[in-house]
Design a protein around this motif. Sequence first.
Motif, PDB file in Angstrom:
ATOM      1  N   SER A  53       0.788  -1.196  -0.022  1.00  0.00           N
ATOM      2  CA  SER A  53      -0.078  -0.095   0.054  1.00  0.00           C
ATOM      3  C   SER A  53       0.901   1.350   0.023  1.00  0.00           C
ATOM      4  O   SER A  53       0.215   2.387  -0.349  1.00  0.00           O
ATOM      5  CB  SER A  53      -1.094   0.009   1.194  1.00  0.00           C
ATOM      6  OG  SER A  53      -0.263   0.280   2.547  1.00  0.00           O
ATOM      7  N   LEU A  70       2.537   7.508   1.692  1.00  0.00           N
ATOM      8  CA  LEU A  70       1.120   7.908   1.747  1.00  0.00           C
ATOM      9  C   LEU A  70       0.160   8.098   0.619  1.00  0.00           C
ATOM     10  O   LEU A  70      -0.817   8.684   0.699  1.00  0.00           O
ATOM     11  CB  LEU A  70       0.754   8.770   3.237  1.00  0.00           C
ATOM     12  CG  LEU A  70       1.223   8.195   4.353  1.00  0.00           C
ATOM     13  CD1 LEU A  70       0.806   9.241   5.495  1.00  0.00           C
ATOM     14  CD2 LEU A  70       0.912   6.658   4.930  1.00  0.00           C
ATOM     15  N   TYR A  73      -3.160   6.621  -0.178  1.00  0.00           N
ATOM     16  CA  TYR A  73      -4.101   6.885   0.733  1.00  0.00           C
ATOM     17  C   TYR A  73      -4.646   8.361   0.286  1.00  0.00           C
ATOM     18  O   TYR A  73      -5.884   8.547   0.777  1.00  0.00           O
ATOM     19  CB  TYR A  73      -3.568   6.796   2.167  1.00  0.00           C
ATOM     20  CG  TYR A  73      -3.192   5.526   2.693  1.00  0.00           C
ATOM     21  CD1 TYR A  73      -4.400   4.487   3.131  1.00  0.00           C
ATOM     22  CD2 TYR A  73      -1.873   4.948   2.488  1.00  0.00           C
ATOM     23  CE1 TYR A  73      -3.938   3.275   3.452  1.00  0.00           C
ATOM     24  CE2 TYR A  73      -1.542   3.539   2.868  1.00  0.00           C
ATOM     25  CZ  TYR A  73      -2.755   2.921   3.529  1.00  0.00           C
ATOM     26  OH  TYR A  73      -2.222   1.560   3.631  1.00  0.00           O
ATOM     27  N   ALA A 283      -4.091  -0.121  -0.597  1.00  0.00           N
ATOM     28  CA  ALA A 283      -4.303   0.635   0.185  1.00  0.00           C
ATOM     29  C   ALA A 283      -6.042   0.671   0.459  1.00  0.00           C
ATOM     30  O   ALA A 283      -6.134   0.955   1.724  1.00  0.00           O
ATOM     31  CB  ALA A 283      -3.975   2.251  -0.406  1.00  0.00           C
ATOM     32  N   ALA A 287      -7.978  -0.113   3.949  1.00  0.00           N
ATOM     33  CA  ALA A 287      -9.238   0.782   4.577  1.00  0.00           C
ATOM     34  C   ALA A 287     -10.331  -0.035   4.781  1.00  0.00           C
ATOM     35  O   ALA A 287     -11.103   0.171   5.919  1.00  0.00           O
ATOM     36  CB  ALA A 287      -9.621   1.870   3.357  1.00  0.00           C
TER      37      ALA A 287
END
Length: 311
Positions: A53, A70, A73, A283, A287
């Motif tokens: 991810s 990140l 994300y 990713a 979640a």
Amino acid sequence: MAVLNAAAPTGVAPNRRRRPRRERWTPYLLIAPAVVLVAVFLVYPIGSVVYYSLYDYNVTKPWSNGFVGLGNYVTMVEDSLFWQSLVFTAQWVFVEVGLQLVFGLALALVINETFVGRALGRALVFAPWAVSGVLTTTIWLLIYNPTTGFGRYLADAGIGTYGTSPLAEAGSAFWALVVAELWRGIPFFALLILADLQSISGDLYESAEVDGAGRFRRFWSITLPHLRNAIIISTLLRAVWEFNNVDLLYTLTGGGPGNATMTLPLYVARLAIDAKEFGYGSALTMAAFVILALFSVTYLWLVRMGKDQKA
């Protein structure tokens, strides 16, 4: 002789001290195989998803792969289809689990009664649960087929038009999927609730009937409280399974028409299988994992809080 007798206990004492130490390690050795299996089949896959991810990873574009931190994300938060799929997933789980619970409870109450052909009735009720997911989707594909399905016979009766399928329109596709999944999910609730129903003592119902309690009163005061734990566990399990439902949705609609029936796990499957976007798909998977973990913890906490308040 006195010296020999005095020395004897000193030779036994070390063995007595070593024995408890071995006993302390025995439980850990016994659970070690289970711990290894959990690490291999749970911890490692989760760690791999977390790792991927953080990367832009597409097997069809190896030149663009690399660490993005990140970034996936951030893309997820800005992805409108992610939020749309999340809202539809919540709607799907709420409607499916609610209807399956209601119909499963009603069906369990019916087949718990004594009547002629009860064994055959129970077999017919539980049969859909024994059918594999692939065969289930095939059956409902034939049912919803505009040429061979029930739509053709409705058109013959003057209802609707030829060549139409409930899966082709956004409004009808949702309820067509709901009906197909109800056929497979209701037996799960019926099976678990029936098993709990049969453990209720008949003396409770006889005493309540003597006291003048009607059928509804006996159900509300005896049956439903006794089924509380079975309903809690079955509802939680089914909610998790329906959240992760992919096979039926992928086969019948593929998330269409126009992404109207796209759930979050289905979105992940399409990214991984069709687009080969394993980084962004990982990713989204994280979640979904966090959402399910929070839902499970919150659900069980609310149930426990309700028990404490009643106590």
